[in-house]
Every structure is written in structure tokens, then in C-alpha cells.
Write an enzyme that holds these catalytic residues in place. Structure first.
Site, PDB file in Angstrom:
ATOM      1  N   SER A  11      33.707 -73.321  30.822  1.00  0.00           N
ATOM      2  CA  SER A  11      33.067 -74.243  29.877  1.00  0.00           C
ATOM      3  C   SER A  11      33.354 -73.852  28.435  1.00  0.00           C
ATOM      4  O   SER A  11      33.182 -74.646  27.521  1.00  0.00           O
ATOM      5  CB  SER A  11      31.553 -74.269  30.118  1.00  0.00           C
ATOM      6  OG  SER A  11      30.999 -72.977  29.958  1.00  0.00           O
ATOM      7  N   ARG A  12      33.781 -72.591  28.224  1.00  0.00           N
ATOM      8  CA  ARG A  12      34.071 -72.124  26.856  1.00  0.00           C
ATOM      9  C   ARG A  12      34.932 -70.878  26.931  1.00  0.00           C
ATOM     10  O   ARG A  12      35.280 -70.411  28.024  1.00  0.00           O
ATOM     11  CB  ARG A  12      32.762 -71.845  26.091  1.00  0.00           C
ATOM     12  CG  ARG A  12      31.824 -70.905  26.809  1.00  0.00           C
ATOM     13  CD  ARG A  12      30.423 -70.965  26.182  1.00  0.00           C
ATOM     14  NE  ARG A  12      29.407 -70.518  27.113  1.00  0.00           N
ATOM     15  CZ  ARG A  12      29.031 -69.255  27.288  1.00  0.00           C
ATOM     16  NH1 ARG A  12      29.570 -68.320  26.546  1.00  0.00           N
ATOM     17  NH2 ARG A  12      28.138 -68.919  28.173  1.00  0.00           N
ATOM     18  N   VAL A  61      29.074 -67.875  40.383  1.00  0.00           N
ATOM     19  CA  VAL A  61      30.023 -67.185  41.266  1.00  0.00           C
ATOM     20  C   VAL A  61      29.420 -65.931  41.903  1.00  0.00           C
ATOM     21  O   VAL A  61      29.978 -65.372  42.843  1.00  0.00           O
ATOM     22  CB  VAL A  61      31.347 -66.810  40.549  1.00  0.00           C
ATOM     23  CG1 VAL A  61      32.069 -68.038  40.033  1.00  0.00           C
ATOM     24  CG2 VAL A  61      31.116 -65.795  39.429  1.00  0.00           C
ATOM     25  N   ASN A  87      37.836 -66.197  36.393  1.00  0.00           N
ATOM     26  CA  ASN A  87      37.637 -65.809  34.993  1.00  0.00           C
ATOM     27  C   ASN A  87      36.170 -65.523  34.670  1.00  0.00           C
ATOM     28  O   ASN A  87      35.887 -64.722  33.774  1.00  0.00           O
ATOM     29  CB  ASN A  87      38.171 -66.932  34.087  1.00  0.00           C
ATOM     30  CG  ASN A  87      37.673 -66.781  32.669  1.00  0.00           C
ATOM     31  OD1 ASN A  87      38.207 -65.996  31.888  1.00  0.00           O
ATOM     32  ND2 ASN A  87      36.625 -67.509  32.312  1.00  0.00           N
ATOM     33  N   TYR A 159      30.185 -52.476  33.138  1.00  0.00           N
ATOM     34  CA  TYR A 159      31.263 -53.456  32.912  1.00  0.00           C
ATOM     35  C   TYR A 159      32.609 -52.829  33.287  1.00  0.00           C
ATOM     36  O   TYR A 159      33.428 -53.461  33.975  1.00  0.00           O
ATOM     37  CB  TYR A 159      31.252 -53.888  31.438  1.00  0.00           C
ATOM     38  CG  TYR A 159      32.263 -54.958  31.088  1.00  0.00           C
ATOM     39  CD1 TYR A 159      32.042 -56.297  31.414  1.00  0.00           C
ATOM     40  CD2 TYR A 159      33.435 -54.641  30.416  1.00  0.00           C
ATOM     41  CE1 TYR A 159      32.962 -57.283  31.086  1.00  0.00           C
ATOM     42  CE2 TYR A 159      34.370 -55.614  30.078  1.00  0.00           C
ATOM     43  CZ  TYR A 159      34.125 -56.936  30.413  1.00  0.00           C
ATOM     44  OH  TYR A 159      35.054 -57.912  30.084  1.00  0.00           O
ATOM     45  N   ILE A 192      39.202 -60.151  22.698  1.00  0.00           N
ATOM     46  CA  ILE A 192      39.474 -61.574  22.491  1.00  0.00           C
ATOM     47  C   ILE A 192      38.247 -62.180  21.802  1.00  0.00           C
ATOM     48  O   ILE A 192      37.104 -61.911  22.205  1.00  0.00           O
ATOM     49  CB  ILE A 192      39.701 -62.293  23.847  1.00  0.00           C
ATOM     50  CG1 ILE A 192      40.708 -61.529  24.739  1.00  0.00           C
ATOM     51  CG2 ILE A 192      40.128 -63.733  23.628  1.00  0.00           C
ATOM     52  CD1 ILE A 192      42.125 -61.457  24.250  1.00  0.00           C
TER      53      ILE A 192
HETATM   54  P1  NAP Z   1      32.241 -66.055  27.448  1.00  0.00           P
HETATM   55  O1  NAP Z   1      32.673 -66.583  26.132  1.00  0.00           O
HETATM   56  O2  NAP Z   1      30.921 -65.377  27.554  1.00  0.00           O
HETATM   57  O3  NAP Z   1      32.327 -67.255  28.520  1.00  0.00           O
HETATM   58  C1  NAP Z   1      31.959 -66.986  29.856  1.00  0.00           C
HETATM   59  C2  NAP Z   1      32.142 -68.228  30.711  1.00  0.00           C
HETATM   60  O4  NAP Z   1      31.771 -67.901  32.055  1.00  0.00           O
HETATM   61  C3  NAP Z   1      31.285 -69.391  30.294  1.00  0.00           C
HETATM   62  O5  NAP Z   1      31.945 -70.591  30.627  1.00  0.00           O
HETATM   63  C4  NAP Z   1      30.036 -69.209  31.173  1.00  0.00           C
HETATM   64  O6  NAP Z   1      29.359 -70.437  31.261  1.00  0.00           O
HETATM   65  C5  NAP Z   1      30.684 -68.748  32.479  1.00  0.00           C
HETATM   66  N1  NAP Z   1      29.860 -67.941  33.376  1.00  0.00           N
HETATM   67  C6  NAP Z   1      29.121 -66.846  33.061  1.00  0.00           C
HETATM   68  N2  NAP Z   1      28.536 -66.346  34.153  1.00  0.00           N
HETATM   69  C7  NAP Z   1      28.921 -67.138  35.192  1.00  0.00           C
HETATM   70  C8  NAP Z   1      28.626 -67.142  36.569  1.00  0.00           C
HETATM   71  N3  NAP Z   1      27.817 -66.234  37.129  1.00  0.00           N
HETATM   72  N4  NAP Z   1      29.191 -68.090  37.344  1.00  0.00           N
HETATM   73  C9  NAP Z   1      29.992 -69.046  36.795  1.00  0.00           C
HETATM   74  N5  NAP Z   1      30.304 -69.091  35.490  1.00  0.00           N
HETATM   75  C10 NAP Z   1      29.766 -68.148  34.705  1.00  0.00           C
HETATM   76  O7  NAP Z   1      33.296 -64.989  28.002  1.00  0.00           O
HETATM   77  P2  NAP Z   1      34.853 -64.767  27.654  1.00  0.00           P
HETATM   78  O8  NAP Z   1      34.950 -63.818  26.533  1.00  0.00           O
HETATM   79  O9  NAP Z   1      35.538 -66.081  27.592  1.00  0.00           O
HETATM   80  O10 NAP Z   1      35.290 -63.958  28.952  1.00  0.00           O
HETATM   81  C11 NAP Z   1      35.920 -64.569  30.085  1.00  0.00           C
HETATM   82  C12 NAP Z   1      36.405 -63.475  31.011  1.00  0.00           C
HETATM   83  O11 NAP Z   1      37.311 -62.615  30.299  1.00  0.00           O
HETATM   84  C13 NAP Z   1      35.293 -62.561  31.534  1.00  0.00           C
HETATM   85  O12 NAP Z   1      35.571 -62.187  32.860  1.00  0.00           O
HETATM   86  C14 NAP Z   1      35.386 -61.357  30.633  1.00  0.00           C
HETATM   87  O13 NAP Z   1      34.875 -60.188  31.245  1.00  0.00           O
HETATM   88  C15 NAP Z   1      36.883 -61.266  30.429  1.00  0.00           C
HETATM   89  N6  NAP Z   1      37.275 -60.520  29.224  1.00  0.00           N
HETATM   90  C16 NAP Z   1      36.875 -60.916  27.989  1.00  0.00           C
HETATM   91  C17 NAP Z   1      37.283 -60.176  26.881  1.00  0.00           C
HETATM   92  C18 NAP Z   1      36.893 -60.547  25.479  1.00  0.00           C
HETATM   93  O14 NAP Z   1      37.218 -59.745  24.549  1.00  0.00           O
HETATM   94  N7  NAP Z   1      36.242 -61.692  25.235  1.00  0.00           N
HETATM   95  C19 NAP Z   1      38.102 -59.047  27.051  1.00  0.00           C
HETATM   96  C20 NAP Z   1      38.480 -58.685  28.322  1.00  0.00           C
HETATM   97  C21 NAP Z   1      38.076 -59.432  29.407  1.00  0.00           C
HETATM   98  P3  NAP Z   1      27.760 -70.507  31.533  1.00  0.00           P
HETATM   99  O15 NAP Z   1      27.130 -69.571  30.547  1.00  0.00           O
HETATM  100  O16 NAP Z   1      27.394 -71.922  31.347  1.00  0.00           O
HETATM  101  O17 NAP Z   1      27.634 -70.087  32.940  1.00  0.00           O
END
Ligand code: NAP
Length: 255
Positions: A11-12, A61, A87, A159, A192
Site C-alpha cells: 500500500s506504500r 501475512v 515484502n 529485526y 531506504i
Molecule cells: P513501510 O513503509 O512501513 O510499509 C510497510 C507495508 O507493509 C505497508 O504497506 C503496510 O501496510 C504493510 N504491512 C505491514 N505489516 C503487514 C502485515 N502484517 N501484513 C501485510 N502487510 C503488512 O515499510 P518499508 O520501508 O516499505 O519496508 C518494506 C520491506 O522492506 C519490509 O520488509 C522492511 O523490513 C524491508 N526493508 C526496509 C528498509 C528501509 O530502509 N525502509 C531497509 C531494509 C529492508 P499496512 O500498515 O496497511 O498493513
């Protein structure tokens, strides 16, 4: 026939960029998030405005029934599952020193990030095995882990453990599913710019400026989407079990 891509947590942030990129690559997209569709209608409308055909599933999930609901919804909307991008992921609600970490936080983070990815992959892989190959392939699965899979952060140990688990389960599924014609890969983002990192944005900005971080800039969700798109592409000639590090300014590929 178009491929169908499920992107969890789309969603984002990173997931939305992946969903948009795979849609632009020609896939039907299944957007997944825990919130109701009305909360994420703007994101869906943005994809639709680009001509992307998409469905929305409200599901967690980390929950058994939620995972089955996602596969069922993809089948109902598009009849098959060709790509799964695991993701969806969460950071700890509170960054706590390893000696203060609570079992509740451990269970929550590992339950969504690791167990969710483990069993979402199982559910999708069993569906991919059941269906006829499309363009010679049964399916592609890409797991979004993190540099934290291999880099220690003592204020968010749960984490790091959860993402190290995602790395291993990627290798396990890559080995198990290679013979089934299903490729399983991993993408390890660095830092990111998304909602997840908003609380540490000022701190990391300062560190990048002062050269205290080994990166040139914040990575973008599109950086990660490009890596996922490459792994899902028919132009990607490698076999299974690869991973790509996506770091701001440096895209180091180890294939
Ligand atoms: P984010 O901005 O917090 O977005 C998370 C997304 O996942 C949202 O769409 C959220 O929507 C959804 N979500 C959360 N919990 C969920 C669940 N239990 N079931 C289904 N959907 C769920 O996170 P992001 O930064 O884009 O991160 C995405 C992935 O990349 C994650 O796995 C994160 O660990 C990984 N990552 C991120 C970074 C970084 O620097 N941002 C670095 C390394 C890895 P709702 O809240 O509506 O559920």
C-alpha cells in the site's frame, strides 16, 4: 496471457514501488496490506491510472488465514499466481537494547517478517506447482530481507534475527523449488526512505552528510523495485537462490 504478481505490504513504501514496477512490466497486481481498501484507495487509483490491472486484499501475512486469503483472492481475480514478492515487514515498535528486548516484540517481528514470509511462500509455491507453466516458468518468488540480515544492530535485535531467517528460508526454498521450475531470490535493501525509517531520518541524514555511513545517499523504493523487476524478468538468465544488495548510491550485485 499476463502474469499475476502478489506483492505483500504494497500500500506504500517499497512494496508500492514494487507493485507499480511489476504492473508497468505487464503483470496483473495483487496489492496486500492490513488496512481496509478504503484507506489505500489512493494507492490503488494511482496504479489504475497507469493502466495497471489490480486487486486489493486486506490481510495480515502473520496470520494463517490471512495468507490463505491472499492466494485465494489472487486466484479469484486472475486465476493464477506467477510472482510472489514477500515484502511486508515491520520494525520493532520500540528500539530497545538487546538486554531489554521483550518477548512480545520478538514474537511480533519474527511472526510477521519470518513466519509470514516462510508460510506465505509455502502457500504460493504449492499453488505455482499446481498450475501450468507460463512462458516456460512455474513462478518466481522474491523475498525482501534487509542488510540487517547480516549487519548487527543491538537496539533492534529481533529485526536482525527476523531478516537473517528470511535469508535462510530463501536458500531453503531456492533449493527445494529449483526442481519444480520456481526461482526463489532475495533482495537486501540498505537504508531506504519510507515511513519505516521516518523516525531515524534526521539521524541518518546527519551521518550520511558527515561520511559516518558507508553510503552516498538514501536508497529509494524504486531502487528496490528495479532489483525485484530484474529478478522477475525473463531477461534474468541466472538460476535460483541469488541475492541483490540495494544500497543508496551503490548497487552491489552478488549473483
Ligand atoms: P513501510 O513503509 O512501513 O510499509 C510497510 C507495508 O507493509 C505497508 O504497506 C503496510 O501496510 C504493510 N504491512 C505491514 N505489516 C503487514 C502485515 N502484517 N501484513 C501485510 N502487510 C503488512 O515499510 P518499508 O520501508 O516499505 O519496508 C518494506 C520491506 O522492506 C519490509 O520488509 C522492511 O523490513 C524491508 N526493508 C526496509 C528498509 C528501509 O530502509 N525502509 C531497509 C531494509 C529492508 P499496512 O500498515 O496497511 O498493513
Amino acid at each position: 496471457m499476463k502474469k499475476t504478481a502478489i506483492v505483500t505490504g504494497s500500500s506504500r513504501g517499497i512494496g508500492f514501488a514494487i507493485a507499480r514496477q511489476l504492473g508497468l512490466d505487464g503483470c496483473n497486481v495483487v496489492m496486500v496490506a492490513t488496512g481496509p481498501q478504503q484507506n489505500n484507495q489512493a494507492a490503488l487509483d494511482e496504479l489504475k491510472a497507469l493502466g495497471i490491472v489490480c486487486a486489493y486484499v486486506q490481510a495480515d501475512v502473520g496470520d494463517h488465514d490471512g495468507r490463505l486469503k491472499i492466494v485465494d483472492a489472487a486466484l479469484e481475480a486472475f486465476g493464477r499466481v506467477d510472482i510472489l514478492v514477500n515484502n511486508a515487514g515491520v520494525a520493532p515498535l520500540v528500539r530497545a537494547d538487546l538486554l531489554e528486548m521483550t518477548e512480545e516484540s520478538f514474537d511480533r517481528v519474527v511472526g510477521i517478517n519470518t513466519k509470514g514470509t516462510m508460510f506465505m511462500t509455502q502457500a504460493a509455491a504449492n499453488q505455482m506447482i499446481r498450475q501450468e507453466p507460463l512462458e516456460g516458468r512455474k513462478g518466481v518468488i522474491v523475498n525482501v530481507s534487509s542488510c540487517s540480515a547480516v549487519v548487527s544492530s543491538v537496539s533492534r535485535g529481533e529485526y536482525c534475527i527476523s531478516k537473517a531467517g528470511v535469508s535462510m528460508l530463501t536458500t531453503l526454498y531456492a533449493d527445494r523449488l529449483a526442481g519444480e521450475g520456481i526461482l526463489v531470490h532475495e533482495v537486501r535493501p540498505g537504508v531506504i526512505s519510507t515511513d519505516m525509517t521516518s523516525t531515524v531520518h534526521p539521524k541518518y541524514d546527519k551521518m550520511i552528510k558527515e561520511g559516518a555511513f558507508p553510503i552516498a545517499r538514501w536508497g529509494t523504493p524504486q531502487d528496490v523495485a528495479n532489483a525485484v523487476s530484474a529478478l522477475c524478468s525473463d531477461k534474468f538468465l541466472y538460476t535460483t537462490g541469488n541475492y541483490i544488495d540495494v544500497d543508496g548510491g551503490f548497487h552491489i550485485q552478488r549473483l
